[in-house]
Design a protein around this motif. Sequence first.
Motif, short mmCIF file in Angstrom:
data_model
loop_
_atom_site.label_atom_id
_atom_site.label_comp_id
_atom_site.label_asym_id
_atom_site.label_seq_id
_atom_site.Cartn_x
_atom_site.Cartn_y
_atom_site.Cartn_z
N MET A 88 0.83 -1.21 0.00
CA MET A 88 0.00 0.00 0.00
C MET A 88 0.86 1.25 0.00
SD MET A 88 -3.31 -0.49 2.25
CE MET A 88 -4.17 -2.05 2.38
N GLU A 89 1.94 1.21 0.78
CA GLU A 89 2.83 2.37 0.86
C GLU A 89 3.42 2.66 -0.52
OE1 GLU A 89 4.90 2.09 4.66
OE2 GLU A 89 6.62 3.01 3.66
N ARG A 92 0.72 3.98 -3.05
CA ARG A 92 0.39 5.37 -2.74
C ARG A 92 1.51 6.30 -3.25
NH1 ARG A 92 -3.09 6.43 1.84
NH2 ARG A 92 -1.46 7.64 2.86
N TYR D 63 -1.79 2.05 15.22
CA TYR D 63 -2.32 3.42 15.23
C TYR D 63 -3.77 3.35 14.80
CZ TYR D 63 -3.09 8.07 13.00
OH TYR D 63 -3.60 9.27 12.59
N ALA D 64 -4.62 4.11 15.44
CA ALA D 64 -6.01 4.18 15.00
C ALA D 64 -6.58 5.52 15.41
CB ALA D 64 -6.83 3.05 15.62
N ARG D 76 -15.18 2.86 11.20
CA ARG D 76 -14.13 2.11 11.90
C ARG D 76 -13.46 1.12 10.96
NH1 ARG D 76 -14.78 2.20 17.61
NH2 ARG D 76 -16.64 3.45 18.01
N GLU D 77 -12.18 0.91 11.13
CA GLU D 77 -11.48 -0.08 10.30
C GLU D 77 -11.92 -1.50 10.66
OE1 GLU D 77 -7.35 1.18 10.74
OE2 GLU D 77 -7.58 2.31 8.89
N SER D 78 -12.36 -1.72 11.91
CA SER D 78 -12.86 -3.06 12.27
C SER D 78 -14.15 -3.34 11.52
CB SER D 78 -13.09 -3.16 13.77
OG SER D 78 -13.99 -2.16 14.20
N GLY D 81 -13.39 -4.14 8.07
CA GLY D 81 -12.76 -5.45 7.96
C GLY D 81 -11.33 -5.38 7.47
N LYS D 82 -10.80 -4.17 7.35
CA LYS D 82 -9.39 -4.08 6.97
C LYS D 82 -8.81 -2.72 7.36
CE LYS D 82 -10.33 -2.70 2.25
NZ LYS D 82 -10.15 -3.00 0.83
N VAL D 83 -7.52 -2.72 7.46
CA VAL D 83 -6.78 -1.55 7.86
C VAL D 83 -6.42 -0.80 6.58
CG1 VAL D 83 -4.61 -0.87 8.93
CG2 VAL D 83 -5.99 -2.67 9.96
N THR D 84 -6.60 0.51 6.56
CA THR D 84 -6.33 1.27 5.33
C THR D 84 -4.82 1.42 5.10
OG1 THR D 84 -6.25 3.36 6.49
CG2 THR D 84 -8.39 2.68 5.64
N GLY D 85 -4.48 1.80 3.88
CA GLY D 85 -3.10 2.06 3.52
C GLY D 85 -2.50 3.17 4.38
N ARG D 86 -3.26 4.23 4.62
CA ARG D 86 -2.78 5.35 5.44
C ARG D 86 -2.40 4.86 6.83
NH1 ARG D 86 -4.88 8.44 9.40
NH2 ARG D 86 -3.99 10.52 9.61
N MET D 88 -1.59 1.81 7.83
CA MET D 88 -0.41 0.94 7.78
C MET D 88 0.85 1.76 7.63
SD MET D 88 -1.19 -2.46 5.75
CE MET D 88 -2.75 -3.31 5.87
N GLU D 89 0.79 2.77 6.77
CA GLU D 89 1.95 3.60 6.53
C GLU D 89 2.36 4.28 7.85
OE1 GLU D 89 1.49 5.44 2.64
OE2 GLU D 89 2.54 7.18 3.43
N SER F 78 -9.65 -4.42 14.16
CA SER F 78 -9.28 -4.05 12.79
C SER F 78 -8.13 -4.93 12.32
CB SER F 78 -8.88 -2.58 12.71
OG SER F 78 -7.82 -2.32 13.60
N GLY F 81 -9.40 -8.21 11.49
CA GLY F 81 -10.20 -8.16 10.26
C GLY F 81 -11.66 -8.47 10.49
#
Lengths: 250, 250, 250, 250, 250, 250
Positions: A88-89, A92, D63-64, D76-78, D81-86, D88-89, F78, F81
Amino acid sequence: MRPDGRASDELRSIQIQPDFIIHPEGSVLISVGKTKVICNASIEDRVPPFLRGHKKGWVTAEYAMLPRATPERNMRESTKGKVTGRTMEIQRLIGRSLRSVVDLEAMGERTLWIDCDVIQADGGTRTASITGAFVASVLAFKHALKKKQINRMPIGSYLAATSVGIHPIYGPLLDLCYKEDSTTNVDMNIVMNGRDEFIEIQGTGEEATFSEEDLARLLSLAKKGIHELIEAEKSILGDLVIEQKVGTNK
Amino acid sequence: MRPDGRASDELRSIQIQPDFIIHPEGSVLISVGKTKVICNASIEDRVPPFLRGHKKGWVTAEYAMLPRATPERNMRESTKGKVTGRTMEIQRLIGRSLRSVVDLEAMGERTLWIDCDVIQADGGTRTASITGAFVASVLAFKHALKKKQINRMPIGSYLAATSVGIHPIYGPLLDLCYKEDSTTNVDMNIVMNGRDEFIEIQGTGEEATFSEEDLARLLSLAKKGIHELIEAEKSILGDLVIEQKVGTNK
Amino acid sequence: MRPDGRASDELRSIQIQPDFIIHPEGSVLISVGKTKVICNASIEDRVPPFLRGHKKGWVTAEYAMLPRATPERNMRESTKGKVTGRTMEIQRLIGRSLRSVVDLEAMGERTLWIDCDVIQADGGTRTASITGAFVASVLAFKHALKKKQINRMPIGSYLAATSVGIHPIYGPLLDLCYKEDSTTNVDMNIVMNGRDEFIEIQGTGEEATFSEEDLARLLSLAKKGIHELIEAEKSILGDLVIEQKVGTNK
Amino acid sequence: MRPDGRASDELRSIQIQPDFIIHPEGSVLISVGKTKVICNASIEDRVPPFLRGHKKGWVTAEYAMLPRATPERNMRESTKGKVTGRTMEIQRLIGRSLRSVVDLEAMGERTLWIDCDVIQADGGTRTASITGAFVASVLAFKHALKKKQINRMPIGSYLAATSVGIHPIYGPLLDLCYKEDSTTNVDMNIVMNGRDEFIEIQGTGEEATFSEEDLARLLSLAKKGIHELIEAEKSILGDLVIEQKVGTNK
Amino acid sequence: MRPDGRASDELRSIQIQPDFIIHPEGSVLISVGKTKVICNASIEDRVPPFLRGHKKGWVTAEYAMLPRATPERNMRESTKGKVTGRTMEIQRLIGRSLRSVVDLEAMGERTLWIDCDVIQADGGTRTASITGAFVASVLAFKHALKKKQINRMPIGSYLAATSVGIHPIYGPLLDLCYKEDSTTNVDMNIVMNGRDEFIEIQGTGEEATFSEEDLARLLSLAKKGIHELIEAEKSILGDLVIEQKVGTNK
Amino acid sequence: MRPDGRASDELRSIQIQPDFIIHPEGSVLISVGKTKVICNASIEDRVPPFLRGHKKGWVTAEYAMLPRATPERNMRESTKGKVTGRTMEIQRLIGRSLRSVVDLEAMGERTLWIDCDVIQADGGTRTASITGAFVASVLAFKHALKKKQINRMPIGSYLAATSVGIHPIYGPLLDLCYKEDSTTNVDMNIVMNGRDEFIEIQGTGEEATFSEEDLARLLSLAKKGIHELIEAEKSILGDLVIEQKVGTNK
């Protein structure tokens, strides 16, 4: 002396093979040393919902590696059921970099999809992807010009990327191969345009640090490499791209 | 007359480029007409949990398409977060086909991973994948022989696959390209070994049907095509494979 | 002598109980020996987006097993969070088979949902599902005729399926139960219509192979079994279905 | 004049409230202007599988944001069902930054989990998270020292982060609030340690570019801000951290 | 007068068909009016990781509905890729209820898996599931006794469940069918054992409320219904269950 | 004597801090002893698809815990998942409870989103969430009144929740902290409105049971606690809420 005999400010051999795949509007196979990436650029006649009716286009990128692009086989992200943070990083980064040179209004309500698929990896896959994606994007817009979907090239500058790093013994190096990358303390990816302006600087010193002097030396190496990459792009693209500030850039 | 001028029993041009990617133990780029598939075979020194301690190996396959392998861009399965039914069906077919010629006991407790990545599609991607995967697998085992991980080639027969179908006007055809595939009523994928034995017959007449006579004609065409594919394999593999019933086959 | 005393060309006992569940438009419990499948057919007054406005309907199928349909408990696919490759392959097969006898234009813009839920498994669940789904579908369309949603039965042929295989000692067998299936080398699922035409042939010889003579013997057994299955269907459906080429079939 | 009346080289008001939550080994609420982040540091007595038996520890971060940390509610990311690219970065950035000052060998086979939960956002949440996570981590190791799990503080330097950017009218600015961030062309996040060394430089000019002179001015602003942030950290941590090159750093 | 002519304190017709499916250790089809649930109980010779070595067993339940158990077709949870909140709530309730009567220590290190699959729904599916699951569980333990896996019945009480509610006109009602459930203000599920003790009370007045007097009347109705359900259970189970406080119950 | 010295019918110390976060329309931090929950209420100007055009609003709730709200770190949902069954059960309970006092028609076509995020847990997080969510919701509607989005307070009653349980030695207790909750046999969550009416009773005796007398004593304790909680709410909300049957309540 570097593992492959290069000087510290020497790029690996660059090859950019245009029209690699027949279906995409723009397609190249870029080789930077042993790193090989298929870069395809697709033009779709619609934009994501948040942009509809805004009379401008969108540019987005996806990046993946074949499982055996690397010495050890990696599990596919489709099998894992999710895209990793690293992927993803990178996607982007590719998308942001391309958007810095594209005049989104001149594209009309279209999406430029960039797909970078690494078929063989030896370090620097993300920077090779940006350089290859740039060429594929220009070719895709050339195709759209020919089909009269657009009436001028919506790209206002050349764009290329490379990596630089600091080796514990040999000091600053340009264009790290995998072996160098894994023994180098500081790792930096630089994206620049054809007017010597920075688009992205991503420098990280995991388990290491760097000073302002280090930074200056690294940026100077990167600039040299990017000049050469842009020459390689020009040898393929001819005069398709003319340097100018494009409309949507602030 | 077929769109590309072939006779009804004529294969498209076949090219199999060995050692295409440097990292995998076995790697080929197979081209069947405009269909191009990178087939990589990896040998991993362990087996899945259900086989541990059984003194035999395992063969498994994965298949994917680049988003622009096709005229329209397809969403990546990693982005969708799941593998489609079509992909699963194909990777199960590739795995079963390969297992029919591999002596799992002669492999030792190792896994042969086969990765078929279609970079350009024009019909027949699953059969091209099987043919290419066979060559890549033999090359991977050749590599394992050289490294003395195994002491004989654990493959007991040649293996190849092709498609056949019935065109509403021209009748039975060998090796359908995409344009033919989409206008043909009955579509059949055939996998055979080097002893003229069937491994798989998958014939489907969605919105159409076929008779026993049709079936006989299709099988005869397929057999001709598979003979030619196996000749192409032999020109690369030389005498690496010797026809014999292998141990784990019933 | 087969484990349950049958002759090699003998089907297991067939029971088809119509109107098993009260809510669906068509519902049967089909028993083929100890294999029991609830087949429900639902008619929904809309089609998937890709078919909207095309004045034709759609047929789609889903298949599942209760966790204790089998001797060992299987984890639910809902708990796993995904549908397995085997399930997808089966539901694609059921859907394709049914579409071969349905006149999609005569359905109007409606979807026929077929749900096959195996409550007890003893081999042959996919072929029992196809046979049961056919009866449930005819009952569902009968219901739609009564409600005047459609003005003629949109099914143009009978349809049934069975499995055949080659036993290492006894040779070719019709309608394999689980114990036979797991010791048989070659396994083939055959779907035919009421005019002795093939809809699907799926033959696989994992860790085995078969010759053209084997194939001929297996097809002959399958044809006999399918004739008997269609008789069982007719005893429930009477003259609801009349053999004719339906409109959307090529 | 900036929206909140600050000078261009002025940080927002900083508050770091230690021991905010009772359960974690280290816990702070950091406020940078209106941005508020709960930073908790947990010490777990094991390491991920890939590090077992290597006699060193691991540092990882999550981080959330609460859904209403922002003016508009975010899903919510939960729930997604997934964590966004932002996300994760950002969590990769926090983890890498902390690892640059932690002596992993001195930790023993333990994991330091860092949780940064933004309860109120007004720009600069990732840099506030790094600064808060640093203080929470020192407090967690202080707790481990008191419990005699470790025998010296495994942190070899102070660490802090801030953002800088170039405003189209006012030029280079330190510590951007949300309103400034959204109107500023170039945005850069800088992480430095207590010895004026860079850990990370992440500069991006989406739809803009920057020159070497711009870069020099931005780095100078960042350095000033980080000096002040480290003073704020010292007022809480006293002499818990002593500057020294730590063992695992290259 | 209720839609189906019952008195306000009258249960629907109850049928419990034992040994419904051949594979599970215990299996029943329970019908409560038109609601039909297949309840299978499986005994597995291991416990989840958190209980290993504790010399006690575990009881867990899963619940699902066939897509056409209801008047409108529901999407499968396997297709959705996740289990809904409603399903999770019900399977947690079934599991807790069963654990209240099972002596986990007498089970040994085994897991009792309960699967409740609703094949036809007309209200009260969760309470029918509990009642059916109880009978299936006793049958499964009877099977384990016969196989000498355990040496006494590890169930210390009868167990049954029903629903009660308050109708806006007719007042408190026992055993709501779907039509009643959807027009009733207050809805309560009651689980009791064979000694008139409560296991669970789940009363909810969405968009309504209830008083202590209402509660007393509802509990009295529920008690009457549960007495009758336990009589139905006894007619099948005979003297397999003897009322006694079981070991692990507090 | 209880661990914290309270009498058996004594609530823990309650604090409700209004306007805790600046962005939401309504926001409180509620502390019940050491349990701390951020409750934010957001008003969105649209309803879910199933309610569009019905001229009424919707109320929905989400609940989560920070990873270190608890003594041991919990994995984020999150990261997993998916949302656990416990979380879904709690958020359904919060949503139902709030809907019992909200006049959905008076809201107009708007959604009230309630977010309860537990930052520190010591038992009773779901009941504290309901009480806090009620206050946040009234504050959000107060904000909507001020902005003239609505013309009267759409809440027709006070609402609060607490837990009660039976301790093996000390008998019935009000407002269980975590230590009590884990040693108590019977656990009951009670939600009541400001007119002494029940909204929800959720009583469970996992590995225990309770009699009608037990139930009566527990309800009496709960009623006392809820009276005090409502007094605490009134001290913040003043006369914003007037007791009256609201329109959409049956």
